[in-house]
Design an enzyme around this catalytic site. Structure first.
Site, PDB file in Angstrom:
ATOM      1  N   HIS A   9       7.899   7.148   3.572  1.00  0.00           N
ATOM      2  CA  HIS A   9       8.614   7.243   4.846  1.00  0.00           C
ATOM      3  C   HIS A   9       9.103   8.692   4.969  1.00  0.00           C
ATOM      4  O   HIS A   9       9.708   9.224   4.038  1.00  0.00           O
ATOM      5  CB  HIS A   9       9.849   6.342   4.866  1.00  0.00           C
ATOM      6  CG  HIS A   9       9.561   4.882   4.716  1.00  0.00           C
ATOM      7  ND1 HIS A   9       9.614   4.003   5.780  1.00  0.00           N
ATOM      8  CD2 HIS A   9       9.243   4.137   3.625  1.00  0.00           C
ATOM      9  CE1 HIS A   9       9.343   2.775   5.337  1.00  0.00           C
ATOM     10  NE2 HIS A   9       9.116   2.834   4.041  1.00  0.00           N
ATOM     11  N   HIS A  60       3.212   4.156   0.442  1.00  0.00           N
ATOM     12  CA  HIS A  60       3.505   4.929   1.649  1.00  0.00           C
ATOM     13  C   HIS A  60       4.812   5.667   1.478  1.00  0.00           C
ATOM     14  O   HIS A  60       5.755   5.151   0.894  1.00  0.00           O
ATOM     15  CB  HIS A  60       3.569   4.024   2.897  1.00  0.00           C
ATOM     16  CG  HIS A  60       4.491   2.853   2.753  1.00  0.00           C
ATOM     17  ND1 HIS A  60       4.128   1.716   2.057  1.00  0.00           N
ATOM     18  CD2 HIS A  60       5.752   2.639   3.188  1.00  0.00           C
ATOM     19  CE1 HIS A  60       5.124   0.847   2.079  1.00  0.00           C
ATOM     20  NE2 HIS A  60       6.136   1.385   2.749  1.00  0.00           N
ATOM     21  N   HIS A 116       0.900  -1.160   0.000  1.00  0.00           N
ATOM     22  CA  HIS A 116       0.000   0.000   0.000  1.00  0.00           C
ATOM     23  C   HIS A 116       0.936   1.205   0.000  1.00  0.00           C
ATOM     24  O   HIS A 116       1.750   1.349   0.924  1.00  0.00           O
ATOM     25  CB  HIS A 116      -0.894  -0.027   1.255  1.00  0.00           C
ATOM     26  CG  HIS A 116      -1.855   1.117   1.384  1.00  0.00           C
ATOM     27  ND1 HIS A 116      -3.208   0.935   1.637  1.00  0.00           N
ATOM     28  CD2 HIS A 116      -1.673   2.455   1.347  1.00  0.00           C
ATOM     29  CE1 HIS A 116      -3.805   2.113   1.731  1.00  0.00           C
ATOM     30  NE2 HIS A 116      -2.879   3.058   1.557  1.00  0.00           N
TER      31      HIS A 116
HETATM   32  P1  5GP Z   1       8.425  -0.682   3.134  1.00  0.00           P
HETATM   33  O1  5GP Z   1       9.610  -1.591   3.247  1.00  0.00           O
HETATM   34  O2  5GP Z   1       7.217  -1.376   2.580  1.00  0.00           O
HETATM   35  O3  5GP Z   1       8.744   0.605   2.428  1.00  0.00           O
HETATM   36  O4  5GP Z   1       8.115  -0.222   4.605  1.00  0.00           O
HETATM   37  C1  5GP Z   1       7.090  -0.746   5.392  1.00  0.00           C
HETATM   38  C2  5GP Z   1       7.206  -0.090   6.752  1.00  0.00           C
HETATM   39  O5  5GP Z   1       6.012  -0.341   7.441  1.00  0.00           O
HETATM   40  C3  5GP Z   1       8.355  -0.633   7.603  1.00  0.00           C
HETATM   41  O6  5GP Z   1       9.228   0.434   7.966  1.00  0.00           O
HETATM   42  C4  5GP Z   1       7.654  -1.229   8.816  1.00  0.00           C
HETATM   43  O7  5GP Z   1       8.349  -1.020  10.022  1.00  0.00           O
HETATM   44  C5  5GP Z   1       6.305  -0.535   8.802  1.00  0.00           C
HETATM   45  N1  5GP Z   1       5.207  -1.325   9.329  1.00  0.00           N
HETATM   46  C6  5GP Z   1       4.874  -2.599   8.969  1.00  0.00           C
HETATM   47  N2  5GP Z   1       3.797  -3.000   9.646  1.00  0.00           N
HETATM   48  C7  5GP Z   1       3.427  -1.968  10.447  1.00  0.00           C
HETATM   49  C8  5GP Z   1       2.364  -1.787  11.393  1.00  0.00           C
HETATM   50  O8  5GP Z   1       1.537  -2.663  11.632  1.00  0.00           O
HETATM   51  N3  5GP Z   1       2.302  -0.591  12.015  1.00  0.00           N
HETATM   52  C9  5GP Z   1       3.197   0.405  11.775  1.00  0.00           C
HETATM   53  N4  5GP Z   1       3.035   1.549  12.459  1.00  0.00           N
HETATM   54  N5  5GP Z   1       4.203   0.279  10.893  1.00  0.00           N
HETATM   55  C10 5GP Z   1       4.321  -0.894  10.233  1.00  0.00           C
HETATM   56 ZN    ZN Z   2      -4.263  -0.808   1.388  1.00  0.00          ZN
END
Ligand code: 5GP
Ligand code: ZN
Length: 116
Positions: free
Chosen positions: A101, A99, A97
């Protein structure tokens, strides 16, 4: 998306440490912060990634970026920040989804990437 973790967070079905919400956007603290300030900003509506966006998604993406400075400043990173949007397999996106950072804190966040 019924089984999307970030859709559930945006709907309040999974708890999060919310820092902002409006009709289109939701922002909360990353559960596993990489820096003293580590926020995630998401569109409420399920968009899988930057690899799947359409022209109609441009306004919400613009708003998502436009709110980053305010959220960083209000949450402990008043002197700049970094926005990272991991995308797809090569971008090592873990949650499907879209996002952003928003990372920062009192000190510089470090090198952008480890050089090859
Ligand atoms: P990606 O690697 O997809 O860019 O980052 C996903 C981020 O989502 C990671 O930094 C991870 O720590 C965060 N994340 C995953 N699950 C959860 C959750 O249930 N709650 C929160 N607050 N962050 C999450
Ligand atoms: Zn979603």
């Amino acid at each position: 998306m019924d089984d999307c973790i970030f859709c559930k967070i945006a709907r309040g079905e999974i708890p999060s440490r919310k820092v902002y919400e409006d009709d289109e956007l939701f922002a909360f603290h990353d559960i596993n912060p990489a820096r003293p300030v580590h926020l995630l900003v998401i569109p409420r509506r399920h968009i899988t990634s930057l690899a799947t966006i359409e022209e109609a998604d441009a306004p919400v993406l613009g708003r998502l970026l436009a709110i980053a400075n305010r959220l960083a400043t209000e949450n402990g990173s008043p002197d700049g920040f970094r926005v990272i949007i991991n995308t797809g397999r090569v971008g090592q996106q873990e949650v499907q989804h879209l996002h952003a950072h928003v990372v920062g804190g009192p000190e510089p966040v470090g090198p952008m990437l480890k050089r090859i």
